[in-house]
Design a protein around this motif. Sequence first.
Motif, PDB file in Angstrom:
ATOM      1  N   HIS A   5     -98.399  99.574 -29.127  1.00 35.49           N
ATOM      2  CA  HIS A   5     -99.736  99.878 -30.405  1.00 35.49           C
ATOM      3  C   HIS A   5    -100.716  98.799 -30.103  1.00 35.49           C
ATOM      4  CE1 HIS A   5     -98.931 103.977 -32.910  1.00 35.49           C
ATOM      5  NE2 HIS A   5     -97.294 103.203 -32.579  1.00 35.49           N
ATOM      6  N   LEU A   6    -101.684  98.784 -30.242  1.00 28.41           N
ATOM      7  CA  LEU A   6    -102.715  97.801 -29.766  1.00 28.41           C
ATOM      8  C   LEU A   6    -103.031  96.814 -31.160  1.00 28.41           C
ATOM      9  CD1 LEU A   6    -105.161  99.261 -27.042  1.00 28.41           C
ATOM     10  CD2 LEU A   6    -103.004  97.420 -26.193  1.00 28.41           C
ATOM     11  N   CYS A   7    -103.991  98.063 -31.537  1.00 25.42           N
ATOM     12  CA  CYS A   7    -104.723  97.257 -33.450  1.00 25.42           C
ATOM     13  C   CYS A   7    -104.364  98.452 -34.090  1.00 25.42           C
ATOM     14  CB  CYS A   7    -105.364  96.179 -33.388  1.00 25.42           C
ATOM     15  SG  CYS A   7    -107.526  96.871 -32.527  1.00 25.42           S
ATOM     16  N   ASP A  40    -103.039 105.100 -32.936  1.00 28.72           N
ATOM     17  CA  ASP A  40    -102.201 106.034 -32.584  1.00 28.72           C
ATOM     18  C   ASP A  40    -100.906 105.089 -30.979  1.00 28.72           C
ATOM     19  OD1 ASP A  40    -102.388 107.713 -34.649  1.00 28.72           O
ATOM     20  OD2 ASP A  40    -102.664 109.094 -33.094  1.00 28.72           O
ATOM     21  N   SER A  41    -100.580 105.043 -30.911  1.00 24.80           N
ATOM     22  CA  SER A  41     -99.191 104.865 -30.177  1.00 24.80           C
ATOM     23  C   SER A  41    -100.307 105.179 -27.973  1.00 24.80           C
ATOM     24  CB  SER A  41     -97.925 105.103 -29.210  1.00 24.80           C
ATOM     25  OG  SER A  41     -97.130 104.672 -28.353  1.00 24.80           O
ATOM     26  N   ILE A  42     -99.912 104.115 -27.486  1.00 27.26           N
ATOM     27  CA  ILE A  42    -100.905 104.025 -26.302  1.00 27.26           C
ATOM     28  C   ILE A  42     -99.769 104.342 -24.686  1.00 27.26           C
ATOM     29  CG2 ILE A  42    -102.980 102.777 -27.170  1.00 27.26           C
ATOM     30  CD1 ILE A  42    -101.908 100.652 -24.723  1.00 27.26           C
ATOM     31  N   GLY A  43     -98.524 104.646 -25.423  1.00 24.22           N
ATOM     32  CA  GLY A  43     -97.198 105.043 -24.542  1.00 24.22           C
ATOM     33  C   GLY A  43     -96.187 104.468 -25.349  1.00 24.22           C
ATOM     34  N   ASN A  44     -94.730 105.093 -24.154  1.00 23.57           N
ATOM     35  CA  ASN A  44     -93.847 103.844 -24.656  1.00 23.57           C
ATOM     36  C   ASN A  44     -93.109 103.458 -23.755  1.00 23.57           C
ATOM     37  OD1 ASN A  44     -90.107 104.413 -25.403  1.00 23.57           O
ATOM     38  ND2 ASN A  44     -91.776 105.850 -26.750  1.00 23.57           N
ATOM     39  N   VAL A  45     -92.613 102.496 -23.602  1.00 21.77           N
ATOM     40  CA  VAL A  45     -92.361 101.018 -22.939  1.00 21.77           C
ATOM     41  C   VAL A  45     -90.973 101.848 -22.577  1.00 21.77           C
ATOM     42  CG1 VAL A  45     -91.291  99.751 -24.013  1.00 21.77           C
ATOM     43  CG2 VAL A  45     -92.373  99.043 -22.171  1.00 21.77           C
ATOM     44  N   ARG A  96    -104.925 106.706 -18.570  1.00 24.90           N
ATOM     45  CA  ARG A  96    -106.206 107.591 -18.875  1.00 24.90           C
ATOM     46  C   ARG A  96    -105.512 107.042 -20.619  1.00 24.90           C
ATOM     47  NH1 ARG A  96    -109.100 113.382 -18.000  1.00 24.90           N
ATOM     48  NH2 ARG A  96    -110.826 112.819 -19.956  1.00 24.90           N
ATOM     49  N   THR A  97    -105.340 106.963 -20.837  1.00 31.25           N
ATOM     50  CA  THR A  97    -104.741 106.930 -23.175  1.00 31.25           C
ATOM     51  C   THR A  97    -105.405 105.338 -23.136  1.00 31.25           C
ATOM     52  OG1 THR A  97    -102.726 108.110 -22.526  1.00 31.25           O
ATOM     53  CG2 THR A  97    -103.230 106.991 -24.467  1.00 31.25           C
ATOM     54  N   TYR A  98    -104.859 104.539 -21.935  1.00 26.29           N
ATOM     55  CA  TYR A  98    -104.625 103.280 -22.931  1.00 26.29           C
ATOM     56  C   TYR A  98    -106.200 102.443 -22.269  1.00 26.29           C
ATOM     57  CZ  TYR A  98    -105.514  98.040 -22.202  1.00 26.29           C
ATOM     58  OH  TYR A  98    -106.058  97.092 -22.102  1.00 26.29           O
ATOM     59  N   LEU A 119     -94.980  98.977 -17.348  1.00 27.25           N
ATOM     60  CA  LEU A 119     -96.210  98.712 -18.888  1.00 27.25           C
ATOM     61  C   LEU A 119     -97.593  98.345 -17.849  1.00 27.25           C
ATOM     62  CD1 LEU A 119     -94.590  95.378 -20.428  1.00 27.25           C
ATOM     63  CD2 LEU A 119     -96.477  96.899 -21.559  1.00 27.25           C
ATOM     64  N   ASP A 120     -96.881  98.761 -16.077  1.00 31.23           N
ATOM     65  CA  ASP A 120     -97.698  98.591 -15.398  1.00 31.23           C
ATOM     66  C   ASP A 120     -98.866 100.198 -15.993  1.00 31.23           C
ATOM     67  OD1 ASP A 120     -98.955  96.645 -13.952  1.00 31.23           O
ATOM     68  OD2 ASP A 120     -96.727  96.801 -12.647  1.00 31.23           O
TER      69      ASP A 120
END
Length: 350
Positions: A281-283, A286-291, A303-305, A296-297
Amino acid sequence: MKLIAYGKLLSSLISKGVKRLPLNSSTEIRLTRLCNQRCMQCQVYERKTNPATISLEQFKIIAKHLRDYGATIGFISGGEPTLVPHLDKILLEAKKTFLLSTTLVTGLVNKTEIIQKMGRVALENDIHIQTSMDAVGQLGDKLRGTKDFSKTVLGHMKWLTENRGNSKSLLYANIVMNNLNLNQIPELMQRIRDLDWKVTIGLYHSITKTTRKDDELKVRPGKRLDAVIDFLDNNPDILNLNSFILGIKPFIETEQTDICAFRDAPTLATRTTIMEDGAIHLCWGDSIGNVLRNSLDEIFSSRTYQERIDQYENCPGCWTTCYTQRYLLTHPRSLKELFHNLYKVRTLQK
């Protein structure tokens, strides 16, 4: 060693800037949704992820992704991280992962033998320890949702001070300023200082997934707030930037600011939160992905980010230590702010 670390940081900053990717200057990893407090401002314990706590093996996957991408400053939190039985091993792995510093963020509400065990690991490895001290007495119990809150936390803070030895760990307590505890802030700071801990000041908000909107906590303009800001202005006992302190009152009066770290400094001033299930999450949002599934790259190039960053173009801004103060540190608005920021950084290094 510091010169090597700063050299790597500068190289990473240039590389990320060219690619228009975030430096990932600050990463918070929330190990568990389990918590033994029921704070009025928080709803992390209401999450339904299963399992509730990250495994050591999963943490090592996350740590590898962080090392591969670059990770500068790390915060290990929860929920309550001392409820994680393998926290000691996680702290040692985190210490190898973050370039500049690692901080254990704990409420210090747990069995004394557990606090002492995990505290020793942090102190022996120069891992910083952050706790919260929002109020004393009955108000503390109300805000944190646990019995004898201030007595328990202050007692554990005292033990950590007495057993610090030659550790380089920074010990500090955060006071989240809210409408109920304004009158207690000078006393809280005195108690924290008496234990040889440092103080940071936060401002109640409800912008993230795990913060709760509570009108009783919302700080309101008035003489009580004015008196607290006057007390905190250029106060040598707090670690905050003075520009952040002086911006609290205007933000509360207008409920807006022209600063959004993700919009205005997407490379340099970002903060990443990784939840117990690997979700990033940023702030707000919703979530932008799952590490645990992607690097992270891949996540920051997705596109979500980019869509989330585009959404932040319409953000009204916030006034938080996690986001706004990070921006103010790297974007002083005057020579006075620049010199003050440099002084604060030098103070922290000492």
